[in-house]
Write a protein that holds these residues in place. Structure first.
Motif, mmCIF file in Angstrom:
data_model
loop_
_atom_site.group_PDB
_atom_site.id
_atom_site.type_symbol
_atom_site.label_atom_id
_atom_site.label_comp_id
_atom_site.label_asym_id
_atom_site.label_seq_id
_atom_site.Cartn_x
_atom_site.Cartn_y
_atom_site.Cartn_z
ATOM 1 N N GLY A 1 0.776 -1.236 0.000
ATOM 2 C CA GLY A 1 0.000 0.000 0.000
ATOM 3 C C GLY A 1 0.806 1.284 0.000
ATOM 4 O O GLY A 1 0.231 2.370 -0.105
ATOM 5 N N SER A 2 2.127 1.206 0.099
ATOM 6 C CA SER A 2 2.941 2.423 0.068
ATOM 7 C C SER A 2 2.958 2.997 -1.341
ATOM 8 O O SER A 2 2.886 2.261 -2.326
ATOM 9 C CB SER A 2 4.368 2.126 0.534
ATOM 10 O OG SER A 2 4.389 1.789 1.912
ATOM 11 N N THR A 3 3.060 4.321 -1.419
ATOM 12 C CA THR A 3 2.904 4.983 -2.719
ATOM 13 C C THR A 3 4.144 5.736 -3.203
ATOM 14 O O THR A 3 4.235 6.060 -4.384
ATOM 15 C CB THR A 3 1.725 5.972 -2.677
ATOM 16 O OG1 THR A 3 1.975 6.964 -1.669
ATOM 17 C CG2 THR A 3 0.423 5.243 -2.362
ATOM 18 N N LYS A 4 5.099 6.011 -2.312
ATOM 19 C CA LYS A 4 6.292 6.769 -2.710
ATOM 20 C C LYS A 4 7.516 5.924 -2.376
ATOM 21 O O LYS A 4 7.963 5.888 -1.232
ATOM 22 C CB LYS A 4 6.348 8.113 -1.990
ATOM 23 C CG LYS A 4 5.145 9.011 -2.275
ATOM 24 C CD LYS A 4 5.154 10.239 -1.380
ATOM 25 C CE LYS A 4 3.893 11.066 -1.557
ATOM 26 N NZ LYS A 4 3.814 12.180 -0.576
ATOM 27 N N ILE A 5 8.050 5.254 -3.399
ATOM 28 C CA ILE A 5 9.096 4.264 -3.172
ATOM 29 C C ILE A 5 10.230 4.463 -4.170
ATOM 30 O O ILE A 5 10.003 4.581 -5.374
ATOM 31 C CB ILE A 5 8.530 2.835 -3.321
ATOM 32 C CG1 ILE A 5 7.323 2.631 -2.392
ATOM 33 C CG2 ILE A 5 9.604 1.786 -3.017
ATOM 34 C CD1 ILE A 5 6.427 1.490 -2.792
ATOM 35 N N ILE A 6 11.441 4.486 -3.649
ATOM 36 C CA ILE A 6 12.645 4.496 -4.470
ATOM 37 C C ILE A 6 13.334 3.143 -4.298
ATOM 38 O O ILE A 6 13.649 2.741 -3.177
ATOM 39 C CB ILE A 6 13.608 5.625 -4.046
ATOM 40 C CG1 ILE A 6 12.997 6.995 -4.350
ATOM 41 C CG2 ILE A 6 14.954 5.474 -4.739
ATOM 42 C CD1 ILE A 6 13.821 8.157 -3.827
ATOM 43 N N HIS A 7 13.545 2.436 -5.395
ATOM 44 C CA HIS A 7 14.246 1.152 -5.362
ATOM 45 C C HIS A 7 15.715 1.391 -5.736
ATOM 46 O O HIS A 7 16.035 1.572 -6.906
ATOM 47 C CB HIS A 7 13.613 0.166 -6.342
ATOM 48 C CG HIS A 7 12.327 -0.428 -5.880
ATOM 49 N ND1 HIS A 7 12.268 -1.607 -5.164
ATOM 50 C CD2 HIS A 7 11.048 -0.005 -6.006
ATOM 51 C CE1 HIS A 7 11.004 -1.897 -4.884
ATOM 52 N NE2 HIS A 7 10.241 -0.938 -5.385
ATOM 53 N N LEU A 8 16.583 1.356 -4.751
ATOM 54 C CA LEU A 8 17.989 1.619 -5.025
ATOM 55 C C LEU A 8 18.630 0.543 -5.894
ATOM 56 O O LEU A 8 19.500 0.838 -6.710
ATOM 57 C CB LEU A 8 18.767 1.731 -3.708
ATOM 58 C CG LEU A 8 18.579 3.014 -2.906
ATOM 59 C CD1 LEU A 8 19.377 2.935 -1.607
ATOM 60 C CD2 LEU A 8 18.990 4.244 -3.709
ATOM 61 N N HIS A 9 18.221 -0.695 -5.707
ATOM 62 C CA HIS A 9 18.908 -1.810 -6.372
ATOM 63 C C HIS A 9 18.099 -2.415 -7.512
ATOM 64 O O HIS A 9 18.397 -3.530 -7.949
ATOM 65 C CB HIS A 9 19.274 -2.876 -5.342
ATOM 66 C CG HIS A 9 20.238 -2.380 -4.305
ATOM 67 N ND1 HIS A 9 20.320 -2.899 -3.033
ATOM 68 C CD2 HIS A 9 21.151 -1.374 -4.359
ATOM 69 C CE1 HIS A 9 21.252 -2.251 -2.351
ATOM 70 N NE2 HIS A 9 21.775 -1.323 -3.135
ATOM 71 N N GLY A 10 17.098 -1.686 -7.996
ATOM 72 C CA GLY A 10 16.310 -2.158 -9.116
ATOM 73 C C GLY A 10 15.055 -2.883 -8.674
ATOM 74 O O GLY A 10 14.705 -2.911 -7.492
ATOM 75 N N GLU A 11 14.350 -3.479 -9.658
ATOM 76 C CA GLU A 11 13.068 -4.128 -9.386
ATOM 77 C C GLU A 11 12.948 -5.415 -10.204
ATOM 78 O O GLU A 11 13.171 -5.412 -11.414
ATOM 79 C CB GLU A 11 11.919 -3.190 -9.748
ATOM 80 C CG GLU A 11 11.925 -1.884 -8.966
ATOM 81 C CD GLU A 11 10.814 -0.954 -9.409
ATOM 82 O OE1 GLU A 11 9.635 -1.304 -9.207
ATOM 83 O OE2 GLU A 11 11.135 0.116 -9.962
#
Length: 230
Positions: A96-106
């Motif tokens: 449910g989180s809406t503001k996410i930075i993926h440092l290591h990719g997805e």
């Protein structure tokens, strides 16, 4: 509304059944890290690397976000929550989180072997011969050892605006991700949820360290944050 910035690591996903990055024997799912998480490993044996991440991608379909993910999402009702995660899964999003930075990719995205190629959504297996729209071989959208961390500047920018900062599920041993905490403002209050961190006092005060699982720590911290800052 106060800005709560969260740095999350493998410990929060472990409670959903996803293995942490490196086992006690130094292997990751019985593979040497250098073989499955480096450009050199991909060059040597691309199918091995693709199969490795295909298995990780399939595992995502079998696990669910846990209470810690959901509690972080619930805090968006009270704070401007930004998550900086070292994890490549999509459990924060599904929680449910809406503001996410993926440092290591997805895991749920792919790109081509060409640098600066467009990142595309991709939930199926990738095989040798599968091509990106640019005509080049597809690869997982994962930041491997030795590669630049494209989202690092964005993470630093968000951290520098934090009123509150939470470290959850990471021992702060992986760099450059762990260095994000160096950029939080002096006024920022820092909290740590991790049962295994060797020296939490290097980052926060004793009473702000929850030596618990991610879920148990989030249950306690959510009440504290709402009571203290609302």
């Amino acid at each position: 509304m106060k800005k709560l910035v969260v740095l999350s690591g493998a410990g929060i996903s472990a409670e959903s059944g996803i293995k942490t990055f490196r086992d006690y024997n130094g292997l990751w799912e019985n593979h040497r890290i250098e073989d499955v998480a480096s450009p050199e490993g991909f060059a040597r044996n691309p199918q091995l690397v693709l199969d490795f991440y295909n298995a990780r991608r399939q595992q995502l379909k079998e696990v669910e976000p846990n209470a810690a993910h959901k509690l972080l999402a619930e805090l968006e009702d009270f704070f401007d929550v930004h998550i900086i995660t070292q994890n490549v899964d999509d459990l924060h999003e599904r929680g449910g989180s809406t503001k996410i930075i993926h440092l290591h990719g997805e895991l749920t995205k792919a790109k081509s072997v060409n640098e600066n190629s467009e990142i595309i959504d991709y939930i199926d297996d990738i095989k040798v011969g599968d091509l990106h729209p640019d005509g080049s071989q597809l690869r997982p959208h994962i930041v491997w050892f030795g590669e630049m961390v494209p989202e690092m500047d964005n993470a630093i920018d968000i951290a520098s605006q934090a009123d509150l900062f939470l470290v959850i599920g990471t021992s702060m041993q992986v760099y450059p991700a762990a260095s994000v905490i160096r950029y939080v403002p002096e006024h920022c209050e820092i909290f740590v949820i991790d049962p295994n961190m060797e020296n939490p006092n290097a980052f926060t005060k004793n009473d702000n360290h929850f030596k618990t699982s991610a879920t148990e720590g989030m249950k306690q911290l959510k009440e504290i944050l709402i009571k203290k800052y609302q």
